[in-house]
Design a protein around this motif. Structure first.
Motif, PDB file in Angstrom:
ATOM      1  N   LYS A   9       0.766  -1.294   0.018  1.00  0.00           N
ATOM      2  CA  LYS A   9      -0.188  -0.032   0.113  1.00  0.00           C
ATOM      3  C   LYS A   9       0.930   1.127  -0.005  1.00  0.00           C
ATOM      4  CE  LYS A   9      -3.907  -2.017   2.302  1.00  0.00           C
ATOM      5  NZ  LYS A   9      -5.084  -1.916   3.452  1.00  0.00           N
ATOM      6  N   ARG A  10       1.995   1.202   0.760  1.00  0.00           N
ATOM      7  CA  ARG A  10       2.920   2.360   0.966  1.00  0.00           C
ATOM      8  C   ARG A  10       3.573   2.522  -0.349  1.00  0.00           C
ATOM      9  NH1 ARG A  10       4.175   0.118   5.959  1.00  0.00           N
ATOM     10  NH2 ARG A  10       6.168  -0.530   5.060  1.00  0.00           N
ATOM     11  N   ALA A  11       4.030   1.393  -1.068  1.00  0.00           N
ATOM     12  CA  ALA A  11       4.559   1.669  -2.413  1.00  0.00           C
ATOM     13  C   ALA A  11       3.716   2.231  -3.431  1.00  0.00           C
ATOM     14  CB  ALA A  11       5.103   0.185  -2.853  1.00  0.00           C
ATOM     15  N   HIS A  12       2.323   1.624  -3.623  1.00  0.00           N
ATOM     16  CA  HIS A  12       1.262   2.081  -4.264  1.00  0.00           C
ATOM     17  C   HIS A  12       1.207   3.578  -4.112  1.00  0.00           C
ATOM     18  CE1 HIS A  12      -2.083   1.647  -7.078  1.00  0.00           C
ATOM     19  NE2 HIS A  12      -2.994   2.397  -5.984  1.00  0.00           N
ATOM     20  N   GLN A  13       0.786   3.878  -2.980  1.00  0.00           N
ATOM     21  CA  GLN A  13       0.759   5.480  -2.723  1.00  0.00           C
ATOM     22  C   GLN A  13       1.930   6.325  -3.106  1.00  0.00           C
ATOM     23  OE1 GLN A  13      -0.271   6.384   1.370  1.00  0.00           O
ATOM     24  NE2 GLN A  13      -1.145   8.379   0.730  1.00  0.00           N
ATOM     25  N   VAL A  21       4.818   8.146   2.758  1.00  0.00           N
ATOM     26  CA  VAL A  21       4.193   8.208   4.191  1.00  0.00           C
ATOM     27  C   VAL A  21       4.932   7.967   5.160  1.00  0.00           C
ATOM     28  CG1 VAL A  21       1.786   8.194   3.431  1.00  0.00           C
ATOM     29  CG2 VAL A  21       2.859   5.708   3.799  1.00  0.00           C
ATOM     30  N   SER A  22       5.862   7.121   4.918  1.00  0.00           N
ATOM     31  CA  SER A  22       6.803   6.459   5.793  1.00  0.00           C
ATOM     32  C   SER A  22       8.070   7.782   6.372  1.00  0.00           C
ATOM     33  CB  SER A  22       7.887   5.416   5.584  1.00  0.00           C
ATOM     34  OG  SER A  22       8.595   5.757   4.165  1.00  0.00           O
ATOM     35  N   ALA A  23       7.869   8.813   5.616  1.00  0.00           N
ATOM     36  CA  ALA A  23       8.620  10.045   6.025  1.00  0.00           C
ATOM     37  C   ALA A  23       8.001  10.782   7.332  1.00  0.00           C
ATOM     38  CB  ALA A  23       8.895  10.866   4.999  1.00  0.00           C
TER      39      ALA A  23
END
Length: 69
Positions: A9-13, A21-23
């Motif tokens: 999901k993070r990679a897709h976003q 978003v991990s930042a």
């Protein structure tokens, strides 16, 4: 190794919106969860109160739960 659903999901976003978003995660060096083990006194008290004190001294004059008259 397989990717987790959250990683996908993070990679897709990141691909679609360009937003990482991990930042936005805060870097915490210590655990915010408080872990406390019971003290010896608390353990003894729990053991004493377990099973509603069925075999506690003072129930009968001699302290025996199975009183024979």
């Amino acid at each position: 190794m397989a990717k987790s659903a959250a990683f996908k999901k993070r990679a897709h976003q990141l691909r679609n919106t360009g937003k990482d978003v991990s930042a936005f995660r805060s870097e915490v060096d210590f655990s915010t969860h408080v872990r406390m083990t019971k003290t010896k006194k608390e353990k003894l008290q729990q053991y004493q109160n377990k099973y509603k004190k069925h075999f506690q001294q003072g129930l009968h004059p001699d302290g025996n739960a199975f009183y024979i008259a």
